[in-house]
Write a protein that holds these residues in place. Structure first.
Motif, PDB file in Angstrom:
ATOM      1  N   SER A  55       0.828  -1.196   0.000  1.00 17.98           N
ATOM      2  CA  SER A  55       0.000   0.000   0.000  1.00 17.98           C
ATOM      3  C   SER A  55       0.868   1.253   0.000  1.00 17.98           C
ATOM      4  O   SER A  55       2.102   1.184   0.031  1.00 17.98           O
ATOM      5  N   ILE A  56       0.181   2.416  -0.029  1.00 16.85           N
ATOM      6  CA  ILE A  56       0.872   3.700   0.026  1.00 16.85           C
ATOM      7  C   ILE A  56       0.230   4.569   1.104  1.00 16.85           C
ATOM      8  O   ILE A  56      -0.848   4.244   1.626  1.00 16.85           O
ATOM      9  N   LEU A  71       4.665   1.982   1.533  1.00  9.11           N
ATOM     10  CA  LEU A  71       4.687   1.256   2.806  1.00  9.11           C
ATOM     11  C   LEU A  71       5.157  -0.173   2.593  1.00  9.11           C
ATOM     12  O   LEU A  71       4.686  -0.859   1.686  1.00  9.11           O
ATOM     13  N   SER A  72       6.078  -0.630   3.466  1.00 11.52           N
ATOM     14  CA  SER A  72       6.647  -1.970   3.330  1.00 11.52           C
ATOM     15  C   SER A  72       6.792  -2.630   4.695  1.00 11.52           C
ATOM     16  O   SER A  72       7.353  -2.022   5.611  1.00 11.52           O
ATOM     17  N   VAL A 127       5.907   4.583  -9.268  1.00 18.27           N
ATOM     18  CA  VAL A 127       5.956   3.284  -8.587  1.00 18.27           C
ATOM     19  C   VAL A 127       4.895   3.228  -7.487  1.00 18.27           C
ATOM     20  O   VAL A 127       4.181   2.219  -7.331  1.00 18.27           O
ATOM     21  N   GLY A 128       4.766   4.308  -6.728  1.00 17.86           N
ATOM     22  CA  GLY A 128       3.748   4.339  -5.674  1.00 17.86           C
ATOM     23  C   GLY A 128       2.346   4.181  -6.232  1.00 17.86           C
ATOM     24  O   GLY A 128       1.513   3.470  -5.657  1.00 17.86           O
ATOM     25  N   VAL A 131       1.738   0.566  -7.161  1.00 16.93           N
ATOM     26  CA  VAL A 131       1.458  -0.219  -5.950  1.00 16.93           C
ATOM     27  C   VAL A 131       0.003  -0.048  -5.543  1.00 16.93           C
ATOM     28  O   VAL A 131      -0.694  -1.006  -5.172  1.00 16.93           O
ATOM     29  N   ALA A 132      -0.496   1.188  -5.613  1.00 14.09           N
ATOM     30  CA  ALA A 132      -1.842   1.493  -5.140  1.00 14.09           C
ATOM     31  C   ALA A 132      -2.929   0.832  -5.981  1.00 14.09           C
ATOM     32  O   ALA A 132      -3.971   0.427  -5.449  1.00 14.09           O
ATOM     33  N   ILE A 133      -2.720   0.721  -7.283  1.00 13.72           N
ATOM     34  CA  ILE A 133      -3.779   0.172  -8.147  1.00 13.72           C
ATOM     35  C   ILE A 133      -3.687  -1.343  -8.305  1.00 13.72           C
ATOM     36  O   ILE A 133      -4.598  -1.967  -8.854  1.00 13.72           O
ATOM     37  N   ALA A 134      -2.601  -1.948  -7.808  1.00 16.97           N
ATOM     38  CA  ALA A 134      -2.446  -3.400  -7.902  1.00 16.97           C
ATOM     39  C   ALA A 134      -3.353  -4.095  -6.891  1.00 16.97           C
ATOM     40  O   ALA A 134      -3.694  -3.534  -5.851  1.00 16.97           O
ATOM     41  N   ASP A 135      -3.720  -5.329  -7.182  1.00 15.94           N
ATOM     42  CA  ASP A 135      -4.601  -6.066  -6.280  1.00 15.94           C
ATOM     43  C   ASP A 135      -3.858  -7.035  -5.381  1.00 15.94           C
ATOM     44  O   ASP A 135      -4.476  -7.883  -4.735  1.00 15.94           O
TER      45      ASP A 135
END
Length: 416
Positions: A55-56, A71-72, A127-128, A131-135
């Motif tokens: 997530s971001i 966020l990691s 990149v952020g 990450v946000a649109i990936a499932d």
């Protein structure tokens, strides 16, 4: 079911949940201190090794120049999914310690970014957004500019974040998997954000997923796409979807009788009273002395309230903020499932067990699950309010002074 029988049944279930929560207890402060050590062990040179991001986070300070973070869960990449705030946390039975453990276990690799992001799909910001649109969590390589610092960051709307570090760069380690409905909203340059939000919700995306996509500036007309601070996007999505559901129920039949639903979650007790009639909604919060928003143990119970009538609200929610929209969404989802409308009074008692702000997701889930299982009934809304007040740390007179809905029942209540 009578109200006293319902409360006794609920009390037994709450006792069992408390027992299970104690078995998962964490010393949160010890955990926070250990996060920095884990981060340092995962840093090679100036990059995080083996980073996975679920997530971001977009900050609100200094808008329109905001802090955008990837966020990691450093050191726990195999469980990255479990670090994403969602309704699954309720199903797991997390307690406050566990909520804070997960959120403070996320490294926030951040950079200052201008919110105008409509065509930015490369570099750190790109990149952020990927990450946000990936499932699912995405492999990323993050270059760091400095050492991580642990700072307890909580605003009461979004859940708290953990250590943060300025990022120099970010690179995808894989091609993110983006669901087709999300691709559709991105491809349509003329689709307003409101329509895209409701489209994704109707396609089965929960509000948690939608608010992350909105926060990344991936919804709306192309020229208007901007990063949205996380705390703003949460409330915006709750409000937008809630407005859509309310509109869909405008001509629905009313429920037939008065219902009293109840739930306890993370030190918050939720009473939801539904009564026959056209849509009307009010949230009243009762915050106990010693709780997170009323910390003075010698203070009395603090009351806050906001409401709307059949046509909804046109102004800003003054006293209950994001909790208002989160609770309203949960109620409207329940009524939508039944294709019914109702008058609704939600009473939220924040006890002194609520020692830290977990975020309004717990309001949403607390009210969503208040409709699970059995509920009590009453002959009238006035009778229901009178019965529930016996279980609240306030008087009927005090509640009447604060609540518009209860004040409207004054004549009826005085007949008792």
């Amino acid at each position: 079911m009578r109200l006293d029988e319902f409360v006794d049944l609920e009390a037994n279930e709450r006792a069992e949940r408390r027992r299970l929560a104690k078995e998962k207890s964490y010393e949160i402060l010890d955990h926070v201190e250990g996060v920095a050590d884990r981060v340092q062990q995962s840093v090679s040179g100036d990059a995080v090794v083996g980073s996975v991001s679920p997530s971001i986070f977009v900050g609100a300070s200094n808008y329109p120049n905001v802090s955008t973070g990837i966020l990691s869960p450093v050191g726990d990449e195999g469980r990255a999914d479990s670090y994403v705030t969602s309704g699954a946390w309720y199903e797991e039975g997390v307690d406050l310690d566990e909520v804070f453990r997960r959120r403070t276990g996320l490294l926030n690799s951040r950079r200052s970014t201008v919110v105008d992001a409509h065509d930015a799909w490369d570099g750190f910001l790109g990149v952020g957004r990927e990450v946000a649109i990936a499932d699912r969590p995405v492999d990323v390589e993050i270059g760091l500019d400095g050492d991580p610092s642990v700072d307890f960051d909580a605003d009461g709307v979004s859940t708290p974040t953990g250590p943060s570090v300025r990022a120099r760069s970010a690179r995808l380690g894989e091609n993110p998997h983006v669901p087709r409905p999300v691709e559709k909203t991105l491809e349509d340059d003329d689709w307003r954000a409101e329509g895209a939000i409701n489209y994704l919700y109707r396609r089965g995306f929960d509000v948690y997923e939608v608010n992350t996509i909105l926060s990344a500036g991936a919804l709306g007309r192309s020229e208007n796409r901007r990063l949205v601070p996380t705390r703003w996007s949460i409330t915006a999505v709750d409000d937008t979807v809630g407005g859509f559901l309310r509109g869909s129920l405008r001509d629905a039949r009313s429920i037939d009788g008065v219902e009293i639903h109840r739930n306890d979650f993370l030190g918050n007790a939720y009473w939801v009273i539904l009564a026959p009639g056209r849509w009307e909604y009010e949230l009243v919060e009762l915050k106990a002395p010693g709780s997170v928003w009323n910390p003075d143990p010698k203070a009395g119970t603090w009351l806050a309230a906001d409401r709307e009538g059949y046509g909804g609200r046109t102004g800003y929610v003054e006293e209950t903020a994001g909790a208002y929209h989160a609770a309203r969404l949960a109620v409207l989802e329940h009524l939508d499932d039944r294709t019914r409308q109702a008058k609704c009074l939600v009473l939220r008692h924040v006890s002194d067990d609520y020692w830290g702000p977990a975020g309004v997701w717990q309001v949403r889930e607390g009210v969503r699950h208040a409709f699970d299982g059995d509920h009590a009934t009453a002959e009238t809304l006035a009778e229901a309010v009178r019965g529930v007040v016996d279980y609240l740390p306030t008087s009927l007179a005090a509640l009447r002074r604060k609540s518009t809905m209860v004040a409207g029942l004054q004549t009826t209540l005085d007949q008792f």
